[in-house]
Scaffold this motif. Structure first.
Motif, PDB file in Angstrom:
ATOM      1  N   HIS A  37      24.624 -28.755  16.934  1.00 26.20           N
ATOM      2  CA  HIS A  37      25.791 -29.006  17.640  1.00 26.20           C
ATOM      3  C   HIS A  37      27.084 -29.372  16.694  1.00 26.20           C
TER       4      HIS A  37
ATOM      5  N   ASP B 221      23.624 -32.949  27.523  1.00 23.25           N
ATOM      6  CA  ASP B 221      22.694 -32.778  26.204  1.00 23.25           C
ATOM      7  C   ASP B 221      21.408 -33.680  26.305  1.00 23.25           C
ATOM      8  N   ARG B 222      21.387 -34.874  26.839  1.00 21.67           N
ATOM      9  CA  ARG B 222      20.168 -35.744  27.131  1.00 21.67           C
ATOM     10  C   ARG B 222      19.325 -35.087  28.181  1.00 21.67           C
TER      11      ARG B 222
ATOM     12  N   GLN C 295      18.933 -32.090  29.099  1.00 21.16           N
ATOM     13  CA  GLN C 295      18.383 -30.794  28.279  1.00 21.16           C
ATOM     14  C   GLN C 295      17.252 -30.971  27.523  1.00 21.16           C
ATOM     15  N   GLN C 296      17.444 -32.150  26.535  1.00 18.81           N
ATOM     16  CA  GLN C 296      16.664 -32.541  25.527  1.00 18.81           C
ATOM     17  C   GLN C 296      15.336 -33.009  26.305  1.00 18.81           C
TER      18      GLN C 296
ATOM     19  N   VAL D 225      17.898 -31.784  16.482  1.00 22.34           N
ATOM     20  CA  VAL D 225      19.524 -31.516  16.558  1.00 22.34           C
ATOM     21  C   VAL D 225      19.866 -31.729  15.055  1.00 22.34           C
TER      22      VAL D 225
ATOM     23  N   GLY E  81      18.918 -25.798  28.443  1.00 24.39           N
ATOM     24  CA  GLY E  81      19.968 -25.859  27.497  1.00 24.39           C
ATOM     25  C   GLY E  81      20.300 -24.712  26.568  1.00 24.39           C
TER      26      GLY E  81
ATOM     27  N   ASN F 246      29.272 -33.847  28.612  1.00 25.39           N
ATOM     28  CA  ASN F 246      28.724 -33.131  27.420  1.00 25.39           C
ATOM     29  C   ASN F 246      27.352 -33.940  26.898  1.00 25.39           C
TER      30      ASN F 246
ATOM     31  N   PHE G 188      19.097 -27.345  18.010  1.00 23.04           N
ATOM     32  CA  PHE G 188      20.324 -27.449  18.608  1.00 23.04           C
ATOM     33  C   PHE G 188      21.378 -27.584  17.530  1.00 23.04           C
TER      34      PHE G 188
ATOM     35  N   HIS H 169      30.080 -32.722  20.934  1.00 23.26           N
ATOM     36  CA  HIS H 169      28.683 -33.239  21.274  1.00 23.26           C
ATOM     37  C   HIS H 169      28.742 -34.717  20.694  1.00 23.26           C
TER      38      HIS H 169
END
Length: 140
Positions: free
Chosen positions: A63, A97-98, A100-101, A113, A47, A93, A61, A68
């Motif tokens: 956002h 995000d989910r 990558q986290q 975040v 990410g 998106n 992050f 997002h």
């Protein structure tokens, strides 16, 4: 109905960038001011987090609420035209995000975040950064 013609809208959207945004710069200034040192956009991490605090294994992050989809935020509005396109784009998106986290968590990183709409109050940004660091390194 969009107030801009398609060509002008395209030009506006092309100017939207993911790095060095004003919200990100605000977080960077505050982190630096309170003595936190960080790296930017590390490509070796899932990410490419906006800020990385290697000493604490903290990935931050920053956002944008629109892109997002910040839940219950007025900035996360749905464009009036091409709704199916935007719906799919936003869902992708959020899913990315989910993913990558989760990957960062699996690597032993903590993820924070910060949402664009929450960044107006500098003291709250400072408190959130300090709280995250304190949780990771209580003796700090």
């Amino acid at each position: 109905m969009d107030k801009l013609d398609p060509e002008r809208r395209s030009q506006n959207m092309a100017r939207v960038h993911g790095k060095n945004t004003e919200p990100e710069m605000r977080v960077r200034r505050i982190a630096h001011r309170i003595g936190l040192r960080f790296r930017l956009h590390r490509a070796d991490l899932p990410g490419r987090p906006d800020l990385v605090f290697p000493r604490y294994r903290l990935a931050v992050f920053v956002h944008g609420c629109f892109w997002h989809r910040h839940t219950d935020c007025s900035r996360a509005s749905m464009p009036a035209t091409r709704r199916e396109f935007w719906k799919a784009k936003f869902e992708a998106n959020v899913a990315r995000d989910r993913t990558q986290q989760a990957a960062l968590l699996a690597l032993g990183w903590t993820v924070l975040v910060l949402w664009e709409c929450e960044l107006k109050d500098e003291s709250s940004i400072e408190k959130r950064l300090r709280a995250a660091i304190d949780r990771l390194c209580p003796s700090n």
